[in-house]
Design a protein around this motif. Structure first.
Motif, PDB file in Angstrom:
ATOM      1  N   ILE A 318       0.843  -1.210   0.000  1.00 56.59           N
ATOM      2  CA  ILE A 318       0.000   0.000   0.000  1.00 56.59           C
ATOM      3  C   ILE A 318       0.875   1.257   0.000  1.00 56.59           C
ATOM      4  CG2 ILE A 318      -1.614   1.350   1.431  1.00 56.59           C
ATOM      5  CD1 ILE A 318      -2.967  -1.333   2.097  1.00 56.59           C
ATOM      6  N   ALA A 319       1.911   1.242   0.838  1.00 61.08           N
ATOM      7  CA  ALA A 319       2.813   2.400   0.855  1.00 61.08           C
ATOM      8  C   ALA A 319       3.509   2.539  -0.503  1.00 61.08           C
ATOM      9  CB  ALA A 319       3.835   2.252   1.982  1.00 61.08           C
ATOM     10  N   GLY A 320       3.878   1.402  -1.111  1.00 62.81           N
ATOM     11  CA  GLY A 320       4.513   1.424  -2.436  1.00 62.81           C
ATOM     12  C   GLY A 320       3.598   2.066  -3.472  1.00 62.81           C
ATOM     13  N   GLN A 321       2.312   1.668  -3.442  1.00 64.85           N
ATOM     14  CA  GLN A 321       1.349   2.243  -4.404  1.00 64.85           C
ATOM     15  C   GLN A 321       1.265   3.758  -4.225  1.00 64.85           C
ATOM     16  OE1 GLN A 321      -2.278   0.125  -3.577  1.00 64.85           O
ATOM     17  NE2 GLN A 321      -1.454  -1.754  -4.460  1.00 64.85           N
ATOM     18  N   ARG A 322       1.193   4.173  -2.958  1.00 63.30           N
ATOM     19  CA  ARG A 322       1.062   5.603  -2.649  1.00 63.30           C
ATOM     20  C   ARG A 322       2.291   6.379  -3.140  1.00 63.30           C
ATOM     21  NH1 ARG A 322       2.605   7.587   2.107  1.00 63.30           N
ATOM     22  NH2 ARG A 322       2.461   5.583   3.162  1.00 63.30           N
ATOM     23  N   LEU A 323       3.456   5.733  -3.061  1.00 62.40           N
ATOM     24  CA  LEU A 323       4.703   6.434  -3.364  1.00 62.40           C
ATOM     25  C   LEU A 323       5.204   6.178  -4.784  1.00 62.40           C
ATOM     26  CD1 LEU A 323       6.295   5.376   0.009  1.00 62.40           C
ATOM     27  CD2 LEU A 323       5.882   7.760  -0.619  1.00 62.40           C
ATOM     28  N   GLY A 324       4.461   5.364  -5.541  1.00 65.50           N
ATOM     29  CA  GLY A 324       4.885   5.054  -6.920  1.00 65.50           C
ATOM     30  C   GLY A 324       6.064   4.101  -6.966  1.00 65.50           C
ATOM     31  N   ILE A 325       6.147   3.199  -5.982  1.00 65.01           N
ATOM     32  CA  ILE A 325       7.248   2.218  -5.971  1.00 65.01           C
ATOM     33  C   ILE A 325       6.653   0.829  -6.210  1.00 65.01           C
ATOM     34  CG2 ILE A 325       8.989   1.116  -4.489  1.00 65.01           C
ATOM     35  CD1 ILE A 325       9.240   3.852  -3.089  1.00 65.01           C
ATOM     36  N   ASP A 326       7.177   0.123  -7.218  1.00 63.09           N
ATOM     37  CA  ASP A 326       6.657  -1.217  -7.512  1.00 63.09           C
ATOM     38  C   ASP A 326       7.073  -2.210  -6.432  1.00 63.09           C
ATOM     39  OD1 ASP A 326       5.459  -0.382  -9.792  1.00 63.09           O
ATOM     40  OD2 ASP A 326       7.138  -0.908 -11.109  1.00 63.09           O
ATOM     41  N   THR A 327       6.173  -3.132  -6.130  1.00 60.29           N
ATOM     42  CA  THR A 327       6.491  -4.161  -5.133  1.00 60.29           C
ATOM     43  C   THR A 327       6.079  -5.538  -5.687  1.00 60.29           C
ATOM     44  OG1 THR A 327       4.319  -3.804  -4.090  1.00 60.29           O
ATOM     45  CG2 THR A 327       6.177  -2.604  -3.151  1.00 60.29           C
ATOM     46  N   PRO A 328       6.653  -5.927  -6.863  1.00 58.54           N
ATOM     47  CA  PRO A 328       6.157  -7.130  -7.545  1.00 58.54           C
ATOM     48  C   PRO A 328       6.279  -8.421  -6.742  1.00 58.54           C
ATOM     49  CG  PRO A 328       8.176  -6.283  -8.573  1.00 58.54           C
ATOM     50  CD  PRO A 328       7.725  -5.237  -7.608  1.00 58.54           C
ATOM     51  N   MET A 329       7.390  -8.587  -6.011  1.00 58.56           N
ATOM     52  CA  MET A 329       7.553  -9.862  -5.274  1.00 58.56           C
ATOM     53  C   MET A 329       6.559  -9.926  -4.116  1.00 58.56           C
ATOM     54  SD  MET A 329       9.495 -12.537  -5.753  1.00 58.56           S
ATOM     55  CE  MET A 329       8.187 -13.690  -5.393  1.00 58.56           C
ATOM     56  N   ASN A 330       6.368  -8.795  -3.440  1.00 60.89           N
ATOM     57  CA  ASN A 330       5.364  -8.780  -2.366  1.00 60.89           C
ATOM     58  C   ASN A 330       3.976  -9.066  -2.935  1.00 60.89           C
ATOM     59  OD1 ASN A 330       6.299  -8.022   0.493  1.00 60.89           O
ATOM     60  ND2 ASN A 330       7.516  -6.656  -0.804  1.00 60.89           N
ATOM     61  N   ASN A 331       3.687  -8.513  -4.121  1.00 53.44           N
ATOM     62  CA  ASN A 331       2.362  -8.737  -4.730  1.00 53.44           C
ATOM     63  C   ASN A 331       2.132 -10.221  -4.988  1.00 53.44           C
ATOM     64  OD1 ASN A 331       2.503  -5.980  -4.784  1.00 53.44           O
ATOM     65  ND2 ASN A 331       2.311  -5.751  -6.991  1.00 53.44           N
ATOM     66  N   ILE A 332       3.165 -10.902  -5.510  1.00 59.77           N
ATOM     67  CA  ILE A 332       3.023 -12.334  -5.841  1.00 59.77           C
ATOM     68  C   ILE A 332       2.793 -13.152  -4.558  1.00 59.77           C
ATOM     69  CG2 ILE A 332       4.324 -14.361  -6.664  1.00 59.77           C
ATOM     70  CD1 ILE A 332       5.626 -12.423  -8.750  1.00 59.77           C
ATOM     71  N   VAL A 333       3.605 -12.865  -3.562  1.00 61.46           N
ATOM     72  CA  VAL A 333       3.507 -13.628  -2.307  1.00 61.46           C
ATOM     73  C   VAL A 333       2.167 -13.338  -1.625  1.00 61.46           C
ATOM     74  CG1 VAL A 333       4.495 -13.796   0.028  1.00 61.46           C
ATOM     75  CG2 VAL A 333       5.986 -13.911  -1.977  1.00 61.46           C
ATOM     76  N   TYR A 334       1.751 -12.080  -1.660  1.00 62.95           N
ATOM     77  CA  TYR A 334       0.464 -11.689  -1.053  1.00 62.95           C
ATOM     78  C   TYR A 334      -0.684 -12.467  -1.702  1.00 62.95           C
ATOM     79  CZ  TYR A 334      -3.430  -8.623   0.306  1.00 62.95           C
ATOM     80  OH  TYR A 334      -4.617  -8.136   0.800  1.00 62.95           O
ATOM     81  N   ALA A 335      -0.681 -12.475  -3.056  1.00 62.50           N
ATOM     82  CA  ALA A 335      -1.760 -13.175  -3.774  1.00 62.50           C
ATOM     83  C   ALA A 335      -1.736 -14.667  -3.457  1.00 62.50           C
ATOM     84  CB  ALA A 335      -1.614 -12.938  -5.277  1.00 62.50           C
ATOM     85  N   ALA A 336      -0.534 -15.228  -3.347  1.00 65.14           N
ATOM     86  CA  ALA A 336      -0.416 -16.673  -3.065  1.00 65.14           C
ATOM     87  C   ALA A 336      -0.952 -17.001  -1.669  1.00 65.14           C
ATOM     88  CB  ALA A 336       1.044 -17.098  -3.194  1.00 65.14           C
ATOM     89  N   ILE A 337      -0.683 -16.140  -0.713  1.00 65.79           N
ATOM     90  CA  ILE A 337      -1.188 -16.382   0.661  1.00 65.79           C
ATOM     91  C   ILE A 337      -2.711 -16.260   0.676  1.00 65.79           C
ATOM     92  CG2 ILE A 337      -1.336 -15.368   2.986  1.00 65.79           C
ATOM     93  CD1 ILE A 337       1.218 -16.785   2.923  1.00 65.79           C
ATOM     94  N   LYS A 338      -3.231 -15.239  -0.005  1.00 68.74           N
ATOM     95  CA  LYS A 338      -4.692 -15.044  -0.024  1.00 68.74           C
ATOM     96  C   LYS A 338      -5.379 -16.267  -0.637  1.00 68.74           C
ATOM     97  CE  LYS A 338      -5.335 -11.144   1.959  1.00 68.74           C
ATOM     98  NZ  LYS A 338      -6.155 -11.027   3.148  1.00 68.74           N
ATOM     99  N   LYS A 339      -4.759 -16.825  -1.693  1.00 66.87           N
ATOM    100  CA  LYS A 339      -5.326 -18.008  -2.340  1.00 66.87           C
ATOM    101  C   LYS A 339      -5.269 -19.205  -1.376  1.00 66.87           C
ATOM    102  CE  LYS A 339      -4.972 -20.430  -6.728  1.00 66.87           C
ATOM    103  NZ  LYS A 339      -4.128 -20.673  -7.886  1.00 66.87           N
ATOM    104  N   MET A 340      -4.142 -19.317  -0.676  1.00 66.38           N
ATOM    105  CA  MET A 340      -3.974 -20.453   0.241  1.00 66.38           C
ATOM    106  C   MET A 340      -4.923 -20.343   1.439  1.00 66.38           C
ATOM    107  SD  MET A 340      -0.272 -21.975   1.313  1.00 66.38           S
ATOM    108  CE  MET A 340       0.499 -22.449  -0.211  1.00 66.38           C
ATOM    109  N   GLU A 341      -5.229 -19.115   1.855  1.00 68.09           N
ATOM    110  CA  GLU A 341      -6.167 -18.931   2.981  1.00 68.09           C
ATOM    111  C   GLU A 341      -7.528 -19.543   2.646  1.00 68.09           C
ATOM    112  OE1 GLU A 341      -6.443 -14.736   3.838  1.00 68.09           O
ATOM    113  OE2 GLU A 341      -4.597 -14.704   5.009  1.00 68.09           O
ATOM    114  N   LYS A 342      -7.884 -19.488   1.343  1.00 64.91           N
ATOM    115  CA  LYS A 342      -9.219 -19.959   0.936  1.00 64.91           C
ATOM    116  C   LYS A 342      -9.223 -21.419   0.502  1.00 64.91           C
ATOM    117  CE  LYS A 342     -10.864 -15.467  -0.660  1.00 64.91           C
ATOM    118  NZ  LYS A 342      -9.890 -14.691  -1.435  1.00 64.91           N
TER     119      LYS A 342
END
Ligand SMILES: NC(=O)c1ccc[n+]([C@@H]2O[C@H](COP(=O)([O-])OP(=O)(O)OC[C@H]3O[C@@H](n4cnc5c(N)ncnc54)[C@H](OP(=O)(O)O)[C@@H]3O)[C@@H](O)[C@H]2O)c1
Length: 356
Positions: A318-342
């Motif tokens: 979220i801070a990256g989005q606000r500041l214009g900084i890409d966070t691709p690895m965090n995005n991938i891991v975040y999506a993978a955890i969200k999928k695994m939660e379900k």
């Protein structure tokens, strides 16, 4: 008999805190009770004694006869005066739901201590109780439960409490005088196993802790022990990439991260990228751990519960989005955890899966 302190969340941190706070508050005031608010299933843990142990000191017991355990705050509140301090020791994921539960405990003078990992969950409490001082507290060590009523500290470090600037809250200055004796007593009595200190730059400290906690998500996805995860160069690369994104986000916010690990924050990714043979020698303290130990997100997934990822990797994103900084690895891991939660059943993702 009256309640000066209440702990909401009778889990690992709540249990470890209760074991020390019950005894210390009783020594300061012979009629002090400690209120512990927890789930029904946790009640049997909190008897007249709690057992404490850690990696360095022998097993000890604490007198906790003055603990009053309740599962419902509304039945407790009517005849009592409000506690001075309410320690919130639930996970970030339960913060929104806890607001109505703690309302009966929060009087005009009550300070709320938010003990959550990650960034931002305290905002919910500040919004709900705008006139109360809300401070953050960082637990640097991990706590596990070994037996019923037995809480074990697995690593070291000083518990840090946010020092608010004087004058920020009308009630705080007075409160500080009432709260400090408890912190001093904890240090005096239990400094070896429960050292505490005040911190004037909690933002920087929590962002530094957040960097370390990025490992949590990869440990959960690997479905391995922490040691096995860290000994895999691919998983280490993922953690290093996420940390680099996190460091860029912190730098852009002007946050200078304090050193909370043996290696300074900005050098951790470099150490993680070392070849296995060198990493296991140079980062001995990182891998010299209980071979079965797993981090909290692993346990959350194992027990079918939501993880705290929104407040850890999510905070960086979220801070990256606000500041214009890409966070691709965090995005991938975040999506993978969200999928695994379900997911209905547990599975593992390899480093190659995540780095594709
Ligand atoms: N454990 C550690 O080693 C450690 C170290 C540093 C920081 N932290 C941080 O400290 C925080 C607490 O972690 P923890 O490990 O102590 O969590 P935990 O063991 O899950 O304990 C939280 C307890 O609070 C209960 N709870 C949740 N909402 C409640 C409510 N409204 N009323 C009463 N009880 C409620 C939970 O029950 P349910 O699960 O049934 O909802 C659970 O029993 C987290 O943010 C964590 O990241 C933990």
């Amino acid at each position: 008999m009256h309640v000066e302190h209440a702990i909401v969340g009778a889990g690992l941190i709540g249990g470890y805190l209760a074991a020390h706070l019950a005894d210390v508050t009783l020594q300061l005031q012979s009629d002090a009770r400690l209120l512990v608010v927890g789930r029904d299933y946790a009640k049997s843990q909190f008897g007249p004694r709690l057992t404490i142990s850690d990696f360095a000191t022998p097993v000890q017991t604490r007198d906790t006869q003055n603990i009053e355990f309740v599962t419902n705050t509304s039945s407790w509140a009517s005849t009592e005066r409000y506690p001075n301090v309410v320690w919130l020791t639930i996970k970030c994921t339960g913060i929104k739901q806890v607001v109505p539960d703690i309302r009966p405990l929060i009087g005009p003078q009550t300070i709320v201590v938010c003990c959550q990992n990650g960034i931002g969950s305290d905002a919910v409490i500040r919004q709900a109780f705008p006139d109360n001082p809300v401070i953050r507290c960082m637990f640097p060590f991990n706590v596990v439960k070994l037996n019923k009523g037995h809480f074990h500290r697995g690593s070291s470090g000083t518990v840090m409490l946010e020092r608010l600037p004087l004058g920020q809250y009308p009630v705080f200055d007075d409160f500080h005088q009432r709260f400090s004796p408890v912190i001093d007593a904890l240090n005096e009595q239990y400094g070896e196993v429960f050292p505490c200190a005040w911190c004037s730059n909690m933002d920087a400290l929590l962002w530094a802790k957040c960097q370390v906690n990025l490992t949590n998500s990869v440990n959960a996805l690997s479905n391995l022990s922490l040691k096995e995860t860290l000994l895999d160069k691919g998983y280490r690369k993922i953690i290093a990439l996420m940390m680099q994104e996190h460091l860029a986000v912190c730098a852009a916010q002007g946050i200078a991260l304090p050193k909370i690990t043996k290696v300074a924050a900005k050098f951790i990714p470099t150490v993680l990228r070392l070849p296995n043979w060198l990493f296991s020698r140079l980062a001995k303290s990182m891998v010299d751990i209980d071979p079965h130990a797993k981090l909290s997100m692993w346990w959350d997934l194992d027990q079918g519960r939501a993880t705290e990822i929104d407040f850890i990797n999510g905070a960086t994103m979220i801070a990256g989005q606000r500041l214009g900084i890409d966070t691709p690895m965090n995005n991938i891991v975040y999506a993978a955890i969200k999928k695994m939660e379900k997911a209905p059943t547990r599975y593992a993702l390899s480093a190659q899966d995540l780095l594709k």
